[in-house]
Design a protein around this motif. Sequence first.
Motif, PDB file in Angstrom:
ATOM      1  N   TYR A  34       0.800  -1.135  -0.035  1.00  0.00           N
ATOM      2  CA  TYR A  34       0.101   0.012  -0.074  1.00  0.00           C
ATOM      3  C   TYR A  34       1.004   1.148  -0.034  1.00  0.00           C
ATOM      4  N   SER A  37       2.680   2.034  -3.429  1.00  0.00           N
ATOM      5  CA  SER A  37       1.630   2.307  -4.144  1.00  0.00           C
ATOM      6  C   SER A  37       1.519   3.652  -3.983  1.00  0.00           C
ATOM      7  N   ALA A  38       1.280   3.925  -2.893  1.00  0.00           N
ATOM      8  CA  ALA A  38       1.005   5.567  -2.678  1.00  0.00           C
ATOM      9  C   ALA A  38       2.068   6.312  -3.053  1.00  0.00           C
ATOM     10  N   ILE A  41       2.330   6.837  -6.841  1.00  0.00           N
ATOM     11  CA  ILE A  41       1.092   7.722  -7.267  1.00  0.00           C
ATOM     12  C   ILE A  41       1.560   9.098  -6.963  1.00  0.00           C
ATOM     13  N   ALA A  69      -4.726  10.631  -2.275  1.00  0.00           N
ATOM     14  CA  ALA A  69      -4.262   9.153  -2.763  1.00  0.00           C
ATOM     15  C   ALA A  69      -3.270   8.677  -1.613  1.00  0.00           C
ATOM     16  N   THR A  73      -5.189   5.218  -0.009  1.00  0.00           N
ATOM     17  CA  THR A  73      -4.367   3.984  -0.462  1.00  0.00           C
ATOM     18  C   THR A  73      -3.498   3.309   0.713  1.00  0.00           C
ATOM     19  N   TYR A  74      -2.942   4.258   1.857  1.00  0.00           N
ATOM     20  CA  TYR A  74      -2.081   3.708   2.817  1.00  0.00           C
ATOM     21  C   TYR A  74      -2.612   4.032   4.209  1.00  0.00           C
ATOM     22  N   ASN A  77      -5.819   1.960   5.223  1.00  0.00           N
ATOM     23  CA  ASN A  77      -5.543   0.555   5.435  1.00  0.00           C
ATOM     24  C   ASN A  77      -4.733   0.445   6.702  1.00  0.00           C
ATOM     25  N   TRP A 137     -13.756   2.470 -10.557  1.00  0.00           N
ATOM     26  CA  TRP A 137     -13.430   2.208  -9.692  1.00  0.00           C
ATOM     27  C   TRP A 137     -14.057   0.807  -8.981  1.00  0.00           C
TER      28      TRP A 137
END
Length: 203
Positions: A34, A37-38, A41, A69, A73-74, A77, A137
């Motif tokens: 995660y 990925s962030a 982005i 984002a 994303t992070y 979670n 999405w």
Amino acid sequence: MDMRRRTSLALTAGLAAMVMADALTHQGIRMTAYALSAIAIVNLFDPLFRYVFRTQLSYPVLLADLVFAVVGTYVGNRLDLYERLFAYDIALHFISGILIVLTFYEVFFPPHRAQAIPFAMRLALAAIIGLAGAALWEIMEFSLDVVAQSDVQRNLRPGQELIGRSWQNPGLVDTMNDMIDGLAGSLVGCAMIFFRQRKANGK
């Protein structure tokens, strides 16, 4: 170094620190994924719009996109906000609708360029793009559930949604609520553009 680059570096440094903290606390590979990925982005978002779409987003919109984002994303979670806060997922989809409209309105209808399309039509197109983003999405969530055998769309557990009935499939209820939230956000984004244009016109 301009403000855009400083913002990307600051967010990247923060995420990198979180990755190291996660490694020390044995959070597992999922949280690292995660965070990475962030980071991707944060560093690729602005160049994507500059080199692919040939436009530069205004700094407030870019900053809102990057923070969203990271949080979506992070942070959400990592802190398990999707389960802890009932309104968190609703807020994310609602805000995403606003940001999609504001972002792509600047891409397709930049303020420095003369517009042949009437303003009302531009707003309608922006709302449609926002709804399309919400639908895309949900397609991604469905695909993830199919490929990774996950339950992002809550097909295997009862959801806590605003709209729906207990006898309906919880995955369907979750999907439709997410799209409704995204559409509502899109309409708010269009309203923001409308009032901004009225102010620019001195009305």
